[in-house]
Design a protein around this motif. Structure first.
Motif, short mmCIF file in Angstrom:
data_model
loop_
_atom_site.label_atom_id
_atom_site.label_comp_id
_atom_site.label_asym_id
_atom_site.label_seq_id
_atom_site.Cartn_x
_atom_site.Cartn_y
_atom_site.Cartn_z
N SER A 44 -35.14 2.05 20.04
CA SER A 44 -34.79 3.42 20.73
C SER A 44 -33.51 3.84 20.65
CB SER A 44 -35.47 3.63 21.84
OG SER A 44 -35.14 2.63 22.98
N GLU A 45 -32.68 2.61 20.86
CA GLU A 45 -31.07 2.74 21.17
C GLU A 45 -30.41 3.58 19.80
OE1 GLU A 45 -29.57 2.41 23.52
OE2 GLU A 45 -30.39 0.63 24.81
N ILE A 46 -31.18 3.37 18.88
CA ILE A 46 -30.79 4.35 17.44
C ILE A 46 -31.59 5.46 17.23
CG2 ILE A 46 -30.36 3.94 14.86
CD1 ILE A 46 -29.09 1.14 15.57
N LEU A 47 -32.86 5.22 17.33
CA LEU A 47 -33.87 6.15 16.74
C LEU A 47 -33.96 7.42 17.67
CD1 LEU A 47 -34.94 3.83 15.03
CD2 LEU A 47 -37.02 4.65 15.34
N THR A 48 -33.79 7.18 19.25
CA THR A 48 -34.08 8.25 19.97
C THR A 48 -32.99 8.47 20.98
OG1 THR A 48 -35.36 6.79 21.70
CG2 THR A 48 -36.67 7.88 19.74
N ALA A 49 -32.45 7.67 21.37
CA ALA A 49 -31.28 7.80 22.55
C ALA A 49 -30.17 8.38 22.49
CB ALA A 49 -31.16 6.49 23.22
N PRO A 50 -29.54 8.28 21.14
CA PRO A 50 -28.23 8.84 20.83
C PRO A 50 -28.28 10.57 20.72
CG PRO A 50 -28.30 7.03 19.48
CD PRO A 50 -29.70 7.37 20.06
N ALA A 51 -27.11 11.29 21.11
CA ALA A 51 -27.06 12.60 20.79
C ALA A 51 -27.53 13.07 19.42
CB ALA A 51 -25.78 13.17 21.19
N GLU B 134 -25.41 8.74 8.62
CA GLU B 134 -24.61 9.53 9.16
C GLU B 134 -24.69 9.01 10.67
OE1 GLU B 134 -26.27 13.78 10.26
OE2 GLU B 134 -26.53 13.34 8.25
N PRO B 135 -23.26 9.29 11.16
CA PRO B 135 -23.27 8.44 12.68
C PRO B 135 -24.17 9.23 13.66
CG PRO B 135 -20.92 8.96 11.63
CD PRO B 135 -21.87 9.42 10.82
N PHE B 136 -24.54 8.31 14.53
CA PHE B 136 -25.64 8.87 15.52
C PHE B 136 -24.97 9.46 16.76
CE2 PHE B 136 -26.08 4.12 15.42
CZ PHE B 136 -25.62 4.07 16.66
N GLU B 137 -23.49 9.34 16.81
CA GLU B 137 -22.78 10.20 17.88
C GLU B 137 -22.00 11.26 17.42
OE1 GLU B 137 -21.85 6.68 17.54
OE2 GLU B 137 -22.87 5.99 19.55
N THR B 138 -22.18 12.63 17.87
CA THR B 138 -21.46 13.58 17.26
C THR B 138 -20.01 13.51 16.95
OG1 THR B 138 -21.45 14.82 19.28
CG2 THR B 138 -23.20 15.31 18.02
N ALA B 139 -19.22 12.66 17.88
CA ALA B 139 -17.75 12.31 17.79
C ALA B 139 -17.58 11.76 16.38
CB ALA B 139 -17.31 11.93 19.00
N GLY B 140 -18.30 10.65 16.30
CA GLY B 140 -18.37 9.63 15.10
C GLY B 140 -16.95 8.96 14.94
N GLU B 141 -16.85 8.54 16.17
CA GLU B 141 -15.52 7.59 16.37
C GLU B 141 -16.02 6.11 16.04
OE1 GLU B 141 -13.80 8.19 20.27
OE2 GLU B 141 -13.28 10.15 20.02
N GLY B 142 -15.15 5.45 15.36
CA GLY B 142 -15.19 3.95 15.25
C GLY B 142 -16.10 3.57 13.92
N TRP B 143 -16.46 4.76 13.17
CA TRP B 143 -17.35 4.26 11.98
C TRP B 143 -16.61 4.37 10.78
CZ3 TRP B 143 -22.60 3.64 12.43
CH2 TRP B 143 -23.22 4.15 13.49
N THR B 144 -16.76 3.58 9.84
CA THR B 144 -16.04 3.18 8.69
C THR B 144 -17.14 3.67 7.52
OG1 THR B 144 -14.92 1.08 9.24
CG2 THR B 144 -15.40 1.35 6.97
#
Length: 265
Positions: free
Chosen positions: A15-22, A225-235
């Motif tokens: 759930s930390e990746i599938l459902t919890a993030p924005a 694609e990043p699972f936070e809308t800010a997308g910070e820290g992704w390579t």
């Protein structure tokens, strides 16, 4: 086009990746931002590894956002390595057998992209699957066929080389049909110990692919694609790359199907 996410590291609830993030994977199933098709509602699937060498597998044809069983599983299942996929069909039927990930033995595989003209050489593609693996051909997708062809080309001993050879063989068939794009691929595969990811295209439009180390969770997130809308820290993975993720390290090397393509042409 589809969306997918994978995890390699310390045990983590799905759930930390599938459902919890924005902008979780389930959110992306109805509102993706980095692909032509915002809706990915043609089924979903999960493959996960924990204490057994072979993966657990759960797939269904419902849109990921509407299945309460998926949310319940994601809340309760914790795994050290898992792969999840939401599907947007490029032409084949919506059925469980066509939903990713695909599993054979200890291996699991999922794919985002397309093989131009596949419907014209599907029979030839099936004939590339060796006898030892053909019985595992359950669906009709180019992705499953590509996976099983790679299994027969030495995936177990040489994952990168096997995938280069399989991709080259499919790209050669696509070029022969004259249908573009010949090959677009963002794929993930695993043997339960190592997570591999590929970003490749025969043109300038490789599907998006990112990864990030999470110091809190102690592991790698690898995503369409990043699972936070800010997308910070992704390579962002460079086009033409093969990534190898262990629980603590990443290695990125060139993925070059051109040499194999010359042989397959």
């Amino acid at each position: 086009m589809c969306r997918w996410a994978a995890w390699q590291g310390a045990p983590l609830f799905l759930s930390e990746i599938l459902t919890a993030p924005a902008h979780s994977l389930i959110h992306q199933s109805r509102d993706a931002s980095e692909c032509k098709t915002a809706i990915n509602g043609d089924g979903f699937g999960l493959a996960w590894y924990d204490r057994r060498p072979t993966p657990g597998l759960y797939r269904d044809v419902y849109p990921a956002w509407s299945d309460p069983n998926l949310r319940s599983i994601a809340d309760q299942v914790q795994a050290r390595l898992f792969m999840a996929h939401v599907r947007a069909s490029t032409g084949t039927a919506t059925s469980r057998n066509n939903c990713h990930p695909f599993v054979h033995g200890i291996w699991s595989f999922m794919h985002n992209g397309q093989v131009g003209g596949f419907e014209r050489f599907r029979k030839a593609a099936d004939m590339m699957i060796d006898d030892a693996h053909y019985a595992h051909r359950k669906g009709a997708t180019d992705s499953e066929a590509l996976f099983l062809v790679a299994c027969g080309m030495g995936l177990e001993s040489d994952p990168k080389g096997a995938m280069e050879r399989a991709v080259a063989a499919f790209e050669a068939k696509s070029r022969a049909t004259g249908t573009t794009p010949h090959m677009r691929l963002a794929a993930a595969l695993s043997d339960g110990d190592t997570l591999y990811a590929i970003r490749y295209a025969s043109d300038d439009h490789a599907p998006s692919l990112y990864y990030r180390w999470n110091a809190v969770w102690q592991g790698w997130s690898v995503v369409s694609e990043p699972f936070e809308t800010a997308g910070e820290g992704w390579t962002e993975v460079p086009k033409g790359s093969f990534c190898r993720f262990t629980p603590t390290e990443v290695e990125v090397s060139p993925f070059d199907a051109s040499t194999s393509l010359e042989k397959a042409a």
